[in-house]
Design a protein around this motif. Sequence first.
Motif, PDB file in Angstrom:
ATOM      1  N   ASP A 272       0.833  -1.199   0.000  1.00  0.00           N
ATOM      2  CA  ASP A 272       0.000   0.000   0.000  1.00  0.00           C
ATOM      3  C   ASP A 272       0.874   1.257   0.000  1.00  0.00           C
ATOM      4  OD1 ASP A 272      -2.285  -1.530  -0.003  1.00  0.00           O
ATOM      5  OD2 ASP A 272      -2.529  -1.524   2.203  1.00  0.00           O
ATOM      6  N   VAL A 273       1.985   1.206   0.790  1.00  0.00           N
ATOM      7  CA  VAL A 273       2.902   2.350   0.815  1.00  0.00           C
ATOM      8  C   VAL A 273       3.548   2.549  -0.542  1.00  0.00           C
ATOM      9  CG1 VAL A 273       5.041   3.242   1.830  1.00  0.00           C
ATOM     10  CG2 VAL A 273       3.317   2.136   3.288  1.00  0.00           C
ATOM     11  N   ILE A 274       3.985   1.412  -1.143  1.00  0.00           N
ATOM     12  CA  ILE A 274       4.602   1.495  -2.480  1.00  0.00           C
ATOM     13  C   ILE A 274       3.632   2.081  -3.480  1.00  0.00           C
ATOM     14  CG2 ILE A 274       5.549   0.123  -4.373  1.00  0.00           C
ATOM     15  CD1 ILE A 274       6.733  -1.750  -2.276  1.00  0.00           C
ATOM     16  N   VAL A 275       2.391   1.620  -3.420  1.00  0.00           N
ATOM     17  CA  VAL A 275       1.375   2.134  -4.349  1.00  0.00           C
ATOM     18  C   VAL A 275       1.169   3.612  -4.123  1.00  0.00           C
ATOM     19  CG1 VAL A 275      -1.060   2.012  -4.950  1.00  0.00           C
ATOM     20  CG2 VAL A 275       0.246  -0.089  -4.662  1.00  0.00           C
ATOM     21  N   GLU A 276       1.175   3.969  -2.810  1.00  0.00           N
ATOM     22  CA  GLU A 276       0.991   5.393  -2.502  1.00  0.00           C
ATOM     23  C   GLU A 276       2.176   6.206  -3.020  1.00  0.00           C
ATOM     24  OE1 GLU A 276       0.102   8.237   1.382  1.00  0.00           O
ATOM     25  OE2 GLU A 276       0.405   6.055   1.621  1.00  0.00           O
ATOM     26  N   VAL A 277       3.419   5.685  -2.832  1.00  0.00           N
ATOM     27  CA  VAL A 277       4.618   6.379  -3.339  1.00  0.00           C
ATOM     28  C   VAL A 277       4.602   6.480  -4.860  1.00  0.00           C
ATOM     29  CG1 VAL A 277       7.133   6.215  -3.520  1.00  0.00           C
ATOM     30  CG2 VAL A 277       6.016   5.807  -1.332  1.00  0.00           C
ATOM     31  N   ALA A 278       4.179   5.349  -5.493  1.00  0.00           N
ATOM     32  CA  ALA A 278       4.083   5.355  -6.954  1.00  0.00           C
ATOM     33  C   ALA A 278       3.117   6.422  -7.423  1.00  0.00           C
ATOM     34  CB  ALA A 278       3.675   3.968  -7.455  1.00  0.00           C
ATOM     35  N   GLY A 279       2.054   6.616  -6.678  1.00  0.00           N
ATOM     36  CA  GLY A 279       1.092   7.644  -7.031  1.00  0.00           C
ATOM     37  C   GLY A 279       1.694   9.025  -6.899  1.00  0.00           C
ATOM     38  N   TYR A 280       2.466   9.254  -5.826  1.00  0.00           N
ATOM     39  CA  TYR A 280       3.153  10.539  -5.662  1.00  0.00           C
ATOM     40  C   TYR A 280       4.174  10.748  -6.782  1.00  0.00           C
ATOM     41  CZ  TYR A 280       1.100  11.341  -1.074  1.00  0.00           C
ATOM     42  OH  TYR A 280       0.220  11.567  -0.045  1.00  0.00           O
ATOM     43  N   ILE A 281       4.905   9.658  -7.094  1.00  0.00           N
ATOM     44  CA  ILE A 281       5.900   9.767  -8.182  1.00  0.00           C
ATOM     45  C   ILE A 281       5.213  10.119  -9.478  1.00  0.00           C
ATOM     46  CG2 ILE A 281       7.570   8.488  -9.567  1.00  0.00           C
ATOM     47  CD1 ILE A 281       8.283   6.940  -7.030  1.00  0.00           C
ATOM     48  N   ARG A 282       4.111   9.503  -9.759  1.00  0.00           N
ATOM     49  CA  ARG A 282       3.384   9.799 -10.986  1.00  0.00           C
ATOM     50  C   ARG A 282       2.898  11.257 -10.981  1.00  0.00           C
ATOM     51  NH1 ARG A 282      -0.055   6.233 -10.427  1.00  0.00           N
ATOM     52  NH2 ARG A 282       1.094   4.567 -11.480  1.00  0.00           N
ATOM     53  N   LEU A 283       2.469  11.702  -9.817  1.00  0.00           N
ATOM     54  CA  LEU A 283       2.013  13.085  -9.702  1.00  0.00           C
ATOM     55  C   LEU A 283       3.157  14.047  -9.905  1.00  0.00           C
ATOM     56  CD1 LEU A 283      -0.276  15.055  -9.088  1.00  0.00           C
ATOM     57  CD2 LEU A 283       0.234  14.776  -6.635  1.00  0.00           C
ATOM     58  N   LEU A 284       4.321  13.702  -9.298  1.00  0.00           N
ATOM     59  CA  LEU A 284       5.492  14.573  -9.448  1.00  0.00           C
ATOM     60  C   LEU A 284       5.953  14.619 -10.905  1.00  0.00           C
ATOM     61  CD1 LEU A 284       7.521  13.617  -6.236  1.00  0.00           C
ATOM     62  CD2 LEU A 284       6.374  15.792  -6.704  1.00  0.00           C
ATOM     63  N   SER A 285       5.960  13.421 -11.554  1.00  0.00           N
ATOM     64  CA  SER A 285       6.380  13.405 -12.966  1.00  0.00           C
ATOM     65  C   SER A 285       5.445  14.220 -13.827  1.00  0.00           C
ATOM     66  CB  SER A 285       6.473  11.958 -13.449  1.00  0.00           C
ATOM     67  OG  SER A 285       5.188  11.377 -13.453  1.00  0.00           O
ATOM     68  N   PHE A 286       4.162  14.134 -13.425  1.00  0.00           N
ATOM     69  CA  PHE A 286       3.187  14.928 -14.189  1.00  0.00           C
ATOM     70  C   PHE A 286       3.426  16.419 -13.981  1.00  0.00           C
ATOM     71  CE2 PHE A 286      -0.953  17.065 -14.428  1.00  0.00           C
ATOM     72  CZ  PHE A 286      -1.286  16.798 -15.743  1.00  0.00           C
ATOM     73  N   ASN A 287       3.683  16.797 -12.739  1.00  0.00           N
ATOM     74  CA  ASN A 287       3.933  18.210 -12.438  1.00  0.00           C
ATOM     75  C   ASN A 287       5.225  18.669 -13.128  1.00  0.00           C
ATOM     76  OD1 ASN A 287       1.623  18.497 -10.898  1.00  0.00           O
ATOM     77  ND2 ASN A 287       2.641  17.834  -9.010  1.00  0.00           N
ATOM     78  N   ALA A 288       6.251  17.769 -13.107  1.00  0.00           N
ATOM     79  CA  ALA A 288       7.518  18.118 -13.759  1.00  0.00           C
ATOM     80  C   ALA A 288       7.328  18.308 -15.238  1.00  0.00           C
ATOM     81  CB  ALA A 288       8.558  17.023 -13.484  1.00  0.00           C
ATOM     82  N   ALA A 289       6.522  17.471 -15.849  1.00  0.00           N
ATOM     83  CA  ALA A 289       6.265  17.598 -17.282  1.00  0.00           C
ATOM     84  C   ALA A 289       5.530  18.885 -17.575  1.00  0.00           C
ATOM     85  CB  ALA A 289       5.475  16.386 -17.772  1.00  0.00           C
ATOM     86  N   VAL A 290       4.641  19.267 -16.716  1.00  0.00           N
ATOM     87  CA  VAL A 290       3.884  20.510 -16.902  1.00  0.00           C
ATOM     88  C   VAL A 290       4.812  21.685 -16.802  1.00  0.00           C
ATOM     89  CG1 VAL A 290       2.108  21.998 -15.907  1.00  0.00           C
ATOM     90  CG2 VAL A 290       1.682  19.528 -16.152  1.00  0.00           C
ATOM     91  N   GLU A 291       5.701  21.677 -15.814  1.00  0.00           N
ATOM     92  CA  GLU A 291       6.627  22.800 -15.640  1.00  0.00           C
ATOM     93  C   GLU A 291       7.614  22.840 -16.807  1.00  0.00           C
ATOM     94  OE1 GLU A 291       6.717  25.175 -13.457  1.00  0.00           O
ATOM     95  OE2 GLU A 291       4.883  24.434 -12.430  1.00  0.00           O
ATOM     96  N   ALA A 292       8.044  21.729 -17.302  1.00  0.00           N
ATOM     97  CA  ALA A 292       8.983  21.725 -18.432  1.00  0.00           C
ATOM     98  C   ALA A 292       8.314  22.300 -19.664  1.00  0.00           C
ATOM     99  CB  ALA A 292       9.474  20.301 -18.689  1.00  0.00           C
ATOM    100  N   ASN A 293       7.109  21.974 -19.921  1.00  0.00           N
ATOM    101  CA  ASN A 293       6.392  22.503 -21.068  1.00  0.00           C
ATOM    102  C   ASN A 293       6.154  24.020 -20.903  1.00  0.00           C
ATOM    103  OD1 ASN A 293       6.233  20.079 -22.492  1.00  0.00           O
ATOM    104  ND2 ASN A 293       4.384  19.441 -21.386  1.00  0.00           N
ATOM    105  N   ARG A 294       5.897  24.399 -19.648  1.00  0.00           N
ATOM    106  CA  ARG A 294       5.631  25.808 -19.410  1.00  0.00           C
ATOM    107  C   ARG A 294       6.891  26.628 -19.651  1.00  0.00           C
ATOM    108  NH1 ARG A 294       3.210  26.946 -13.724  1.00  0.00           N
ATOM    109  NH2 ARG A 294       1.589  25.636 -14.665  1.00  0.00           N
TER     110      ARG A 294
END
Length: 373
Positions: A272-294
């Motif tokens: 459950d922790v790993i899944v939760e971390v994976a979700g944060y990682i996915r969120l961070l990657s998404f945010n990073a991609a948004v900032e890179a495009n911006r």
Amino acid sequence: MTTLTNPPTPTLSIHTKLRDLALVDFQVSESTPCENVVRRLEDDPTLSGVVVLDEQSQLRGMLTRRAILEWMLSKPYGLEVFSKRPISSLAEFQGQGFLLLPGDCDVIEAASQAFRRPQETIYDPVVVEVGPQDYRLLDVPVLLVAQSQVHLATQRKLEEQQEEMKRILAELEQEKNRSLQYARDLERQKAEILSQNIALDQERRRAQQRSEELARLNARLIQISSVLSEKSKSTFAATFAGVEAVRRLFQEIADNNQELSRELKEINTIVDVIVEVAGYIRLLSFNAAVEANRSGGGGGFGAIAQEIRKLAGRTTEASNRIRGLADRIQRQSQATLQSAQASAEVVQSLHQQAQSAQVALEELQALLDQARI
């Protein structure tokens, strides 16, 4: 001086006595003149004689009618000589040879004695003493008639007795036939009893043989049971040890399954922790991609974000696979635990049955010990 004649007895028997017959009562004192006696004899021709008594009424003698008339009438000067003289003078010559019998003498005995007298006095009357100082005359014809009647009565009695004997003999013959029938029945019963005794003896021998066989079988059973008891003791001991070991093993399996279940729960928590971390990682990657495009600087930073998303996806996939594996292990652990519990119940039942068998074996051993005694 009177003449009394007893009435004749209608039915005479062998027990008839002289006093029961027709007796003549003609008694005179010894001082009675002879002419008085002669006159009495002439007046009563049925008188066969006279009884002469002394002054004390004791018997002095007996004179027959024939003797008196011969002396008084046939002898020369007899009447002149004896007519005035007392009757005792004539009794001295003629009155001693007479037969005196008691009144209770029976007719047959009296006739026997009367007919044993001398020929010249055989028809003289018999003097019968019917009581103290009381005498009667019994004429021989009366005695003969009585004797014949007694003989007839005796003959009739004998005929009756013969008829009775015939009847008794017939009854005895019947009784004899019944006795013979009884004897035959007894012989038949005896034969049946003998046959039954033989059958009983055979049955007794067979029973004895069966008893001996049972005794041998019992001894063999005791021997086998003793061996069985010894073997069973060791077998039960080994069974108890094996059952106890299996029970301990099942307990260990149950304990291990419980421990595994706890560890699987921890794995699920980690997943459950790993899944939760994976979700944060996915969120961070998404945010990073948004900032890179911006900022307009996609290049390498975008590639890194893309790789991070892939890693997050692979992490999520691995977590799902770990969760599925943990679920399968959990289900198998539960099935194993249920099987272990069922096996434990079976082992417990076997343990109880083994204890019951051991108790029965101990009771059997006690019975065998009593049988030996």
